[in-house]
Design an enzyme around this catalytic site. Structure first.
Site, PDB file in Angstrom:
ATOM      1  N   VAL A  94       0.844  -1.189   0.000  1.00  0.00           N
ATOM      2  CA  VAL A  94       0.000   0.000   0.000  1.00  0.00           C
ATOM      3  C   VAL A  94       0.882   1.244   0.000  1.00  0.00           C
ATOM      4  O   VAL A  94       1.875   1.319   0.733  1.00  0.00           O
ATOM      5  CB  VAL A  94      -0.965   0.003   1.213  1.00  0.00           C
ATOM      6  CG1 VAL A  94      -0.210  -0.035   2.527  1.00  0.00           C
ATOM      7  CG2 VAL A  94      -1.893   1.211   1.158  1.00  0.00           C
ATOM      8  N   SER A  95       0.567   2.200  -0.867  1.00  0.00           N
ATOM      9  CA  SER A  95       1.259   3.485  -0.926  1.00  0.00           C
ATOM     10  C   SER A  95       2.762   3.275  -1.144  1.00  0.00           C
ATOM     11  O   SER A  95       3.160   2.658  -2.122  1.00  0.00           O
ATOM     12  CB  SER A  95       0.952   4.275   0.351  1.00  0.00           C
ATOM     13  OG  SER A  95       1.329   5.627   0.228  1.00  0.00           O
TER      14      SER A  95
END
Length: 274
Positions: A94-95
């Site tokens: 994520v990210s």
């Protein structure tokens, strides 16, 4: 705590060693985030093992003594898998961790079955988010000052008007532990100059890209760029989701993950396995 490639890292795993019909999921967290921040997702995926670790200087992992880059940290992640007795895994990030997940899949294609990219980009070749969100993202007060986080949550993460978001917001703030200044700095500089874009057309994995339609930090267009560059990819948009849609829209996200990860093997995957 594990000794891995000359580093001491805090490693968490769920359901490892239990009978399972699914490969384990190796998860790379967002910048500055500790294991607890994403623990609810690991707990919801009850049918598979889940592995995650605190990057150097985040959570309970000691400060890094020297800087690192995606190559060395993906090698470290592979060493963790070796120590846990794991070979092939599904990979998710994520990210900031989405960039690490891309690099892991490119560096270790034989150990990666399927890839999930959430709220992430192709690295330096990205479309930047809302300047107001980015400046607050860089402010360390978001980790150590709950009032600051509470006041600026919508600007930082978007998607704050969904029913139940207040509970999710408070729960997320309560799970955060600030990274050390050196740990946060080294995470920032690890990605300087890095991009996956030239290599993505050669990525042959099945890839699920998940983006928030109200993400103030990583705009949706970045997911569209990834989707265009990766031939076997599928883009899912959480329309009113912000940067933390994995937590604020957890049920929807878990359904998407299960549909993708538990789907039938493709011919390419069957050929590689043979």
């Amino acid at each position: 705590m594990m000794e891995v490639g000359g580093r001491t890292l805090r490693v968490a795993h769920w359901r490892l060693g239990e009978p399972a019909d699914h490969p384990p999921l190796l998860f790379f967290n967002g910048i500055g985030a500790n294991i607890e921040a994403v623990a609810p997702l690991a707990e919801m995926l009850t049918e598979r093992a889940f592995i995650m670790f605190d990057m150097p200087g985040t959570g309970e992992s000691p400060d890094p003594s020297v800087p690192y880059n995606p190559f060395t940290m993906c090698w470290t992640a592979a060493q963790i898998l070796d120590q846990l007795g794991l070979d092939v895994v599904d990979v998710m990030g994520v990210s900031w961790g989405g960039a690490m997940a891309q690099h892991f899949a490119l560096q270790y294609p034989k150990r990666t079955r399927r890839l999930v990219l959430a709220a992430t980009t192709a690295g330096m070749l990205m479309v930047p988010g809302n300047p107001a969100a980015l400046t607050k993202m860089a402010n360390p007060r978001r980790y150590i000052d709950p009032e600051f986080m509470n006041e600026h949550f919508a600007t930082l993460y978007g998607g704050a008007d969904k029913d139940g978001s207040a509970h999710q917001k408070d729960s997320h703030i309560g799970r955060l532990k600030p990274p050390s200044p050196r740990g946060y700095l080294y995470q920032l500089i690890a990605m300087i100059g890095w991009t996956s874009l030239p290599a993505l057309p050669f990525l042959s994995k099945e890839v699920l890209i998940m983006m928030g339609g109200d993400d103030q930090i990583v705009p949706l267009v970045n997911g569209k760029i990834l989707n265009a560059a990766i031939r076997n990819s599928h883009l899912e948009v959480i329309n009113d989701g912000g940067h933390l849609f994995l937590l604020t829209h957890a049920d929807e996200c878990v359904d998407l993950l299960r549909t993708f990860l538990d789907g039938p093997e493709t011919q390419a995957e069957l050929s590689r396995a043979a």
